[in-house]
Write an enzyme that holds these catalytic residues in place. Sequence first.
Site, short mmCIF file in Angstrom:
data_model
loop_
_atom_site.label_atom_id
_atom_site.label_comp_id
_atom_site.label_asym_id
_atom_site.label_seq_id
_atom_site.Cartn_x
_atom_site.Cartn_y
_atom_site.Cartn_z
N ARG A 30 7.21 62.28 -52.19
CA ARG A 30 8.63 62.18 -51.84
C ARG A 30 9.06 60.74 -51.58
O ARG A 30 10.17 60.35 -51.95
CB ARG A 30 8.95 63.06 -50.64
CG ARG A 30 8.85 64.57 -50.98
CD ARG A 30 9.25 65.40 -49.79
NE ARG A 30 9.08 66.83 -50.04
CZ ARG A 30 7.92 67.47 -49.94
NH1 ARG A 30 6.82 66.81 -49.63
NH2 ARG A 30 7.85 68.77 -50.15
N GLY A 66 2.75 64.13 -46.82
CA GLY A 66 3.30 63.70 -45.54
C GLY A 66 3.29 62.21 -45.28
O GLY A 66 3.75 61.78 -44.22
N VAL A 67 2.80 61.40 -46.22
CA VAL A 67 2.78 59.95 -45.99
C VAL A 67 4.21 59.41 -46.11
O VAL A 67 4.84 59.57 -47.16
CB VAL A 67 1.85 59.25 -47.02
CG1 VAL A 67 1.95 57.73 -46.88
CG2 VAL A 67 0.42 59.73 -46.85
N ASP A 94 -2.87 62.88 -50.06
CA ASP A 94 -1.41 62.90 -50.08
C ASP A 94 -0.90 64.02 -49.20
O ASP A 94 -1.68 64.78 -48.62
CB ASP A 94 -0.83 62.96 -51.50
CG ASP A 94 -0.81 64.35 -52.16
OD1 ASP A 94 -0.87 65.38 -51.46
OD2 ASP A 94 -0.73 64.38 -53.40
N HIS A 149 -0.10 69.57 -51.77
CA HIS A 149 1.03 69.54 -52.71
C HIS A 149 2.34 69.25 -51.96
O HIS A 149 3.41 69.75 -52.30
CB HIS A 149 1.10 70.89 -53.43
CG HIS A 149 1.52 70.85 -54.87
ND1 HIS A 149 0.66 71.10 -55.91
CD2 HIS A 149 2.73 70.63 -55.45
CE1 HIS A 149 1.32 71.04 -57.06
NE2 HIS A 149 2.58 70.75 -56.80
N GLY A 185 7.19 66.26 -60.88
CA GLY A 185 7.91 66.69 -62.08
C GLY A 185 9.41 66.69 -61.84
O GLY A 185 9.89 66.55 -60.71
N THR A 234 -4.52 69.11 -61.47
CA THR A 234 -3.93 69.80 -60.32
C THR A 234 -4.57 71.18 -60.21
O THR A 234 -4.31 72.06 -61.03
CB THR A 234 -2.41 69.91 -60.51
OG1 THR A 234 -1.88 68.58 -60.55
CG2 THR A 234 -1.75 70.68 -59.37
N ARG A 239 8.96 79.17 -53.28
CA ARG A 239 9.88 78.13 -52.79
C ARG A 239 11.21 78.76 -52.37
O ARG A 239 12.11 78.94 -53.19
CB ARG A 239 10.10 77.09 -53.88
CG ARG A 239 8.82 76.57 -54.54
CD ARG A 239 8.34 75.27 -53.96
NE ARG A 239 7.01 74.93 -54.47
CZ ARG A 239 6.78 74.17 -55.55
NH1 ARG A 239 7.78 73.65 -56.22
NH2 ARG A 239 5.55 73.91 -55.93
C1 LIG Z 1 9.86 67.11 -56.45
C2 LIG Z 1 8.37 67.24 -56.52
C3 LIG Z 1 7.78 67.65 -57.71
C4 LIG Z 1 6.39 67.76 -57.79
N1 LIG Z 1 5.81 68.11 -58.99
C5 LIG Z 1 4.44 68.13 -59.09
C6 LIG Z 1 3.81 68.40 -60.33
O1 LIG Z 1 4.45 68.62 -61.34
N2 LIG Z 1 2.44 68.42 -60.35
C7 LIG Z 1 1.70 68.16 -59.24
O2 LIG Z 1 0.46 68.17 -59.30
N3 LIG Z 1 2.28 67.88 -58.06
C8 LIG Z 1 3.62 67.85 -57.95
N4 LIG Z 1 4.20 67.56 -56.75
C9 LIG Z 1 3.35 67.26 -55.58
C10 LIG Z 1 3.06 65.77 -55.51
O3 LIG Z 1 2.25 65.34 -56.58
C11 LIG Z 1 2.34 65.42 -54.19
O4 LIG Z 1 1.18 66.20 -54.06
C12 LIG Z 1 3.23 65.61 -52.98
O5 LIG Z 1 4.55 65.22 -53.25
C13 LIG Z 1 2.68 64.80 -51.82
O6 LIG Z 1 3.40 65.03 -50.65
P1 LIG Z 1 4.60 64.09 -50.15
O7 LIG Z 1 5.77 64.44 -50.98
O8 LIG Z 1 4.76 64.50 -48.73
O9 LIG Z 1 4.17 62.67 -50.32
C14 LIG Z 1 5.59 67.47 -56.65
C15 LIG Z 1 6.21 67.07 -55.46
C16 LIG Z 1 7.58 66.95 -55.39
C17 LIG Z 1 8.19 66.49 -54.10
#
Ligand SMILES: Cc1cc2nc3c(=O)[nH]c(=O)nc-3n(C[C@H](O)[C@H](O)[C@H](O)COP(=O)(O)O)c2cc1C
Length: 360
Positions: free
Chosen positions: A309, A287-288, A285, A254, A89, A163, A172
């Site tokens: 990310r 950490g990838v 997902d 997450h 988001g 989710t 956070r």
């Molecule tokens: C900036 C940011 C916003 C996110 N917003 C959501 C969201 O709105 N809904 C959700 O299910 N996951 C959200 N996530 C989690 C991602 O869908 C995902 O699970 C996560 O980024 C995976 O880890 P990675 O960043 O190490 O790849 C968010 C992650 C980030 C970094």
Amino acid sequence: MTSTPTDPANADFLALEEIHAAALRALPAEVAGYLESGAGTEQTLRANREAFTRWVIRPRPMSGVTAPDTSTQVLGIPLSLPVLTAPFGGDGLFAPDGHLAVARANAACGTASIVPEVGTFSYAEVAAAAPAAARIGQLHPYESFDSVAKRIRAAGYTALCVTVDCPVMGFRVRSRMSRFRPDPVVWSGNVVHDGTPNITETYGNRIVQSWTWDRLTEAAARQDLPWIAKGILTSEAAEQAIGAGASAILVSNHGGRQVDPAAASLDVLPGIVETVAGRVPVLLDSGVRTGADVFLALALGADAVVIGRLAAYGLAAAGEHGVRRTIELLTEELRTLMILAGTPDIPSVAPATVARRAPL
Ligand SMILES: Cc1cc2nc3c(=O)[nH]c(=O)nc-3n(C[C@H](O)[C@H](O)[C@H](O)COP(=O)(O)O)c2cc1C
């Protein structure tokens, strides 16, 4: 004229780390903090990366593999690479066209987007920008579930992603300390003022009613779409998600943004794959960051991985081009390792291709 990584519009990024560095240069400090940080003391965030260092790929010299096939499919969605972009988001914080750019890059690469509920653009806007890639709509199990799911279906998506790990936002710390309060417009692409409480207001006020598996079972059964349960970290939860009718499991913490400390996704993947026993696809997902990480996750039983990310870094570094280069570099790195490991296609990236790193 030659382009350099500092010329974002057409930067010739040659490594993923170059894109990460460009993203951090481009973003204001508090936005970079929002993107990079995790919950609590960020133990989960660190554990996600550490987990990948505990495995090695077993090379297979002289295998004769020259042109490995990286294509696969998830829930009937064809993918040129076993990678989907995550629903993150606030995407407009990273580039003005946010998930429109992510989806366009996915369409160009033959991959697909999981489009977020709290994104800057509506499901319909992202689908209009790149119908081939906007295949999965993410939503929260919340009062507005039925009407949101209906809008996802009307916009032509193939599947839902629910989710299940976010009845309340993780604690956070870094975002609190930076007083991070962006313009709510960045979360509001899917907010409609139809009288039902909307997700951004309720999350903001921390009054979301936490759901149960029973309630989700009923709500999901009313939709005419397969759904992915996002945020599974235990075999019990995987079993419950399948019992609730999930068509796929997304093993995820997450990105370290919810429970801290929690297990790294990669550490719990093999156990969950064993529990699921092929009943539904298992995605991973959290950490990838490299093609090697994709290889390890597939070898440990994931059918595909989801990048959060990493996709956001591409977006922040150079918009659609940056996301496209991210996926291209992931592909190149995975293909290189598939040749060196002697795996001609995705199904052959199996447990026998990896081993635990020998203790020091
Ligand atoms: C900036 C940011 C916003 C996110 N917003 C959501 C969201 O709105 N809904 C959700 O299910 N996951 C959200 N996530 C989690 C991602 O869908 C995902 O699970 C996560 O980024 C995976 O880890 P990675 O960043 O190490 O790849 C968010 C992650 C980030 C970094």
